[in-house]
Design an enzyme around this catalytic site. Structure first.
Site: not given
Ligand code: UDP
Length: 345
Positions: A165, A167-168
């Site tokens: 989540y 790093e996205g």
């Protein structure tokens, strides 16, 4: 493009000059997205809602489905799609936000932010639409400083369970930055801090919904770790004001492309939240302590100076005020569920 799904909202071919904007809301059946759809429809815009219903709920938008200014498409933004007719604005609210939900299929969570983000930026470019990315306080990870200002670069574990989540969302910010710089796409980035309000999913798994459901049911409130970790909770109406103001504000140089924190700077420990919820519901539930999830941030508090300066925005609703309608809404939903289970009409 081959394999690209085409959506044709009934209002796509309206004549130019009609009042209001045509606005795409991805993740429009989710908690924040569905409130946003309602607000936009109420102010006279046409809304195209796209949601894969992974965590969004059709119930959240059921009352809008017959509205001629609303179109719903069940679809995953990871797959290519386009929409006929003009689009003026895109709010990208698509991505599960609760740790227990986004960790179920981490690769898909990552794809939602990255591939979904690319798909939407390309659509924004094609339609000359302004696009707002719902980013997150999670880009700061488990922060070393408090409050967190937008200049703080964060402390994220790239390989932990929250990374898919965090790093996205960080990668999506990079994409928004690049497409703005290289292609002139008109972008906005909102870093959303914990938000709560009526119509949260009782099964969501986050602390506000868990505590309210547990307190109503007489179950123990599950405190992870020792409960001294903090969060800053923003009421949904304040968050919508912030998002919509960020979307519509022009800066002196014509755009606001830097990230902007949106959240309520009043900080509470998890134990303080538990006490407030128990008091409000007059519940006899006790506390039960569970393991602290890996990489759970120990503090989170937004510095909202930039939002105040650029948008003239700050939250108005205190936690105790905002919990009143929230708790009432949960109570009604739980009553309805129990009634339906008993088969009482
Ligand atoms: N938390 C808790 N009990 C719960 C759910 C969450 O103590 O039943 C804690 C969690 O460990 C975190 C905080 O509450 O420290 C906020 O968690 P949430 O999942 O709501 O959102 P986050 O801010 O972590 O994304």
């Amino acid at each position: 493009m081959c394999g690209t799904k085409i959506f044709r909202p009934a209002f796509a071919e309206r004549l130019a000059g009609d009042a209001g904007h045509t606005i795409l809301v991805t993740g429009g059946a989710g908690f924040i997205g569905s409130h946003l759809c309602h607000r936009l429809i109420a102010q006279g815009d046409r809304v195209i809602c796209v949601d894969n219903l992974e965590t969004g709920r059709e119930d959240n938008i059921a009352d809008l489905l017959t509205n001629p200014n609303f179109a719903f498409f069940l679809y995953d933004i990871v797959d290519p799609f386009t929409i006929t007719g003009p689009i003026d604005r895109i709010y990208n609210m698509a991505c599960p936000g609760s740790p227990s939900k986004y960790q179920r299929d981490p690769v898909h969570t990552f794809k939602t932010s990255i591939i979904g983000g690319i798909n939407l930026l390309e659509l924004a470019k094609k339609k000359s639409a302004r696009i707002l990315q719902s980013s997150t306080s999670e880009v700061y990870g488990d922060p070393d400083v408090s409050p967190q200002s937008e200049d703080y670069r964060g402390s994220v574990n790239t390989t932990g369970p929250r990374a898919c989540y965090d790093e996205g969302k960080r990668g999506a910010e990079t994409l928004f930055y690049n497409l703005h710089e290289s292609e002139g796409v008109d972008t906005r980035i909102a870093r959303i801090f914990n938000t709560y309000g009526p119509k949260m999913d009782p099964e969501d798994g986050r602390v506000v919904s868990n505590f309210i459901v547990q307190a109503y049911s007489g179950d123990d409130l599950t405190v992870y770790g020792n409960g001294t970790q903090t969060r800053s909770f923003c009421y949904i109406d304040d968050m919508l004001d912030g998002l919509m103001t960020l979307m519509e504000t022009e800066s002196e140089c014509g755009t606001i492309d830097d990230p902007v924190n949106l959240g309520n700077p009043d900080e509470f420990s998890v134990l303080e939240l538990a006490e407030i919820v128990l008091d409000m519901i007059e519940s006899d539930s006790k506390l039960v302590y569970k393991d602290l999830p890996v990489d759970d941030p120990h503090q989170r508090c937004p510095d909202i100076s930039r939002a105040k300066a650029l948008l003239g925005w700050e939250p108005k609703v205190s936690l105790k005020e905002g919990l009143v309608p929230t708790v009432a809404c949960f109570g009604e939903e739980m009553y309805r569920q129990q009634r339906d289970q008993r088969g009482v009409v």
